[in-house]
Design a protein around this motif. Structure first.
Motif, PDB file in Angstrom:
ATOM      1  N   MET A 277       3.076 -40.141 -82.345  1.00 17.68           N
ATOM      2  CA  MET A 277       2.786 -41.440 -82.966  1.00 17.68           C
ATOM      3  C   MET A 277       1.967 -41.253 -84.252  1.00 17.68           C
ATOM      4  O   MET A 277       2.204 -41.921 -85.250  1.00 17.68           O
ATOM      5  CB  MET A 277       2.023 -42.348 -82.007  1.00 17.68           C
ATOM      6  CG  MET A 277       2.765 -42.677 -80.749  1.00 17.68           C
ATOM      7  SD  MET A 277       4.079 -43.851 -81.046  1.00 17.68           S
ATOM      8  CE  MET A 277       4.366 -44.440 -79.397  1.00 17.68           C
ATOM      9  N   GLU A 278       1.010 -40.339 -84.204  1.00 17.61           N
ATOM     10  CA  GLU A 278       0.130 -40.092 -85.348  1.00 17.61           C
ATOM     11  C   GLU A 278       0.904 -39.521 -86.537  1.00 17.61           C
ATOM     12  O   GLU A 278       0.617 -39.837 -87.682  1.00 17.61           O
ATOM     13  CB  GLU A 278      -0.999 -39.138 -84.931  1.00 17.61           C
ATOM     14  CG  GLU A 278      -2.144 -39.088 -85.886  1.00 17.61           C
ATOM     15  CD  GLU A 278      -2.919 -40.387 -85.978  1.00 17.61           C
ATOM     16  OE1 GLU A 278      -3.496 -40.637 -87.061  1.00 17.61           O
ATOM     17  OE2 GLU A 278      -2.979 -41.174 -85.012  1.00 17.61           O
ATOM     18  N   THR A 279       1.899 -38.691 -86.269  1.00 14.06           N
ATOM     19  CA  THR A 279       2.701 -38.090 -87.338  1.00 14.06           C
ATOM     20  C   THR A 279       3.386 -39.167 -88.171  1.00 14.06           C
ATOM     21  O   THR A 279       3.361 -39.119 -89.402  1.00 14.06           O
ATOM     22  CB  THR A 279       3.750 -37.126 -86.751  1.00 14.06           C
ATOM     23  OG1 THR A 279       3.069 -36.078 -86.074  1.00 14.06           O
ATOM     24  CG2 THR A 279       4.621 -36.529 -87.846  1.00 14.06           C
ATOM     25  N   CYS A 280       3.970 -40.147 -87.516  1.00  9.26           N
ATOM     26  CA  CYS A 280       4.638 -41.222 -88.250  1.00  9.26           C
ATOM     27  C   CYS A 280       3.627 -42.070 -89.004  1.00  9.26           C
ATOM     28  O   CYS A 280       3.872 -42.458 -90.142  1.00  9.26           O
ATOM     29  CB  CYS A 280       5.459 -42.092 -87.315  1.00  9.26           C
ATOM     30  SG  CYS A 280       6.335 -43.401 -88.200  1.00  9.26           S
ATOM     31  N   LYS A 281       2.512 -42.350 -88.371  1.00  5.42           N
ATOM     32  CA  LYS A 281       1.497 -43.197 -89.002  1.00  5.42           C
ATOM     33  C   LYS A 281       1.081 -42.643 -90.360  1.00  5.42           C
ATOM     34  O   LYS A 281       0.940 -43.389 -91.334  1.00  5.42           O
ATOM     35  CB  LYS A 281       0.281 -43.306 -88.087  1.00  5.42           C
ATOM     36  CG  LYS A 281      -0.870 -44.058 -88.706  1.00  5.42           C
ATOM     37  CD  LYS A 281      -2.112 -43.934 -87.870  1.00  5.42           C
ATOM     38  CE  LYS A 281      -3.284 -44.463 -88.652  1.00  5.42           C
ATOM     39  NZ  LYS A 281      -4.544 -44.033 -88.136  1.00  5.42           N
ATOM     40  N   GLU A 282       0.902 -41.350 -90.435  1.00  8.48           N
ATOM     41  CA  GLU A 282       0.418 -40.733 -91.670  1.00  8.48           C
ATOM     42  C   GLU A 282       1.413 -40.881 -92.809  1.00  8.48           C
ATOM     43  O   GLU A 282       1.044 -41.261 -93.918  1.00  8.48           O
ATOM     44  CB  GLU A 282       0.055 -39.272 -91.412  1.00  8.48           C
ATOM     45  CG  GLU A 282      -1.170 -39.143 -90.526  1.00  8.48           C
ATOM     46  CD  GLU A 282      -1.452 -37.732 -90.067  1.00  8.48           C
ATOM     47  OE1 GLU A 282      -0.770 -36.791 -90.502  1.00  8.48           O
ATOM     48  OE2 GLU A 282      -2.370 -37.567 -89.244  1.00  8.48           O
ATOM     49  N   CYS A 283       2.683 -40.602 -92.569  1.00  8.86           N
ATOM     50  CA  CYS A 283       3.635 -40.729 -93.680  1.00  8.86           C
ATOM     51  C   CYS A 283       3.920 -42.194 -93.986  1.00  8.86           C
ATOM     52  O   CYS A 283       4.098 -42.561 -95.145  1.00  8.86           O
ATOM     53  CB  CYS A 283       4.910 -39.928 -93.433  1.00  8.86           C
ATOM     54  SG  CYS A 283       6.118 -40.652 -92.318  1.00  8.86           S
ATOM     55  N   ALA A 284       3.925 -43.069 -92.960  1.00  9.51           N
ATOM     56  CA  ALA A 284       4.157 -44.497 -93.202  1.00  9.51           C
ATOM     57  C   ALA A 284       3.043 -45.091 -94.056  1.00  9.51           C
ATOM     58  O   ALA A 284       3.299 -45.923 -94.937  1.00  9.51           O
ATOM     59  CB  ALA A 284       4.283 -45.238 -91.886  1.00  9.51           C
TER      60      ALA A 284
ATOM     61  N   PHE B 143       1.851 -51.972 -84.660  1.00 13.03           N
ATOM     62  CA  PHE B 143       2.399 -51.026 -83.683  1.00 13.03           C
ATOM     63  C   PHE B 143       1.437 -49.867 -83.458  1.00 13.03           C
ATOM     64  O   PHE B 143       1.214 -49.453 -82.315  1.00 13.03           O
ATOM     65  CB  PHE B 143       3.762 -50.501 -84.144  1.00 13.03           C
ATOM     66  CG  PHE B 143       4.415 -49.602 -83.130  1.00 13.03           C
ATOM     67  CD1 PHE B 143       5.030 -50.142 -82.010  1.00 13.03           C
ATOM     68  CD2 PHE B 143       4.404 -48.232 -83.289  1.00 13.03           C
ATOM     69  CE1 PHE B 143       5.622 -49.319 -81.069  1.00 13.03           C
ATOM     70  CE2 PHE B 143       4.989 -47.399 -82.346  1.00 13.03           C
ATOM     71  CZ  PHE B 143       5.605 -47.947 -81.234  1.00 13.03           C
ATOM     72  N   ASP B 144       0.853 -49.357 -84.519  1.00 10.09           N
ATOM     73  CA  ASP B 144      -0.088 -48.246 -84.404  1.00 10.09           C
ATOM     74  C   ASP B 144      -1.316 -48.648 -83.590  1.00 10.09           C
ATOM     75  O   ASP B 144      -1.758 -47.899 -82.709  1.00 10.09           O
ATOM     76  CB  ASP B 144      -0.497 -47.746 -85.787  1.00 10.09           C
ATOM     77  CG  ASP B 144      -1.406 -46.549 -85.710  1.00 10.09           C
ATOM     78  OD1 ASP B 144      -0.997 -45.512 -85.143  1.00 10.09           O
ATOM     79  OD2 ASP B 144      -2.548 -46.651 -86.201  1.00 10.09           O
TER      80      ASP B 144
END
Length: 167
Positions: free
Chosen positions: A127-134, A147-148
């Motif tokens: 989940m954290e991986t997507c948060k960073e690029c988003a 969502f995060d």
């Protein structure tokens, strides 16, 4: 195969996430190898099993919904290569997170709370991986932020419940 410059941040984020997960697993191994002075309370274990199972089922549904409603829709509309790379990464890591949720569900049903802890930690990393690029692409996008925030609450709740019976 040449590594494009716009993919380097995603690769770095992924490597950092893997490093954090490896450290968390190593810390868990050290902690779990210490004998526990109190046995697991079967009544508490049953309650945790029920609550974590419920969390994982609802989390799978909500994550799959977010994947289809937001990630895939934006991926279909993305023209910019960096946005596409990020959204494809999000698609992959959310699918991996759903797999980790399924594994967690299986683990708690088997009473293997140590493995459930590892799987929830993997879910968190995904989940954290997507948060960073988003965040780099969309900034404070309300859909991603909501969502995060939700996922952090679910992960924290699951980890708290799991560790209450595994330590």
């Amino acid at each position: 195969m040449a590594l494009h410059m716009n993919k380097i941040p995603i690769v770095i984020i992924s490597l950092i996430s893997i490093s954090h997960l490896s450290q968390a697993i190593a810390n868990d191994l050290i902690i779990s190898s210490t004998p526990s002075s109190s046995p697991i309370n079967n009544e508490n274990g049953a309650s945790v099993k029920s609550l974590v199972s419920s969390l994982m089922v609802s989390s799978m549904s909500k994550t799959e919904d977010f994947l289809h409603r937001i990630i895939l829709v934006r991926l279909d509309a993305a023209v910019d290569a960096y946005k596409k790379d990020c959204l494809e990464t999000c698609k992959e890591v959310y699918e991996d997170a759903v797999d980790a949720m399924k594994n967690t569900l299986d683990d708690v049903n088997e009473g293997n709370y140590y493995k459930a802890n590892v799987d929830v930690s993997a879910m968190s990393t995904n989940m954290e991986t997507c948060k960073e690029c988003a965040n780099e692409i969309y900034g404070d996008d309300p859909e991603f932020t909501k969502f995060d925030n939700w996922s952090h609450v679910v992960i924290e709740d699951a980890l708290t419940r799991i560790t209450s019976v595994s330590t």
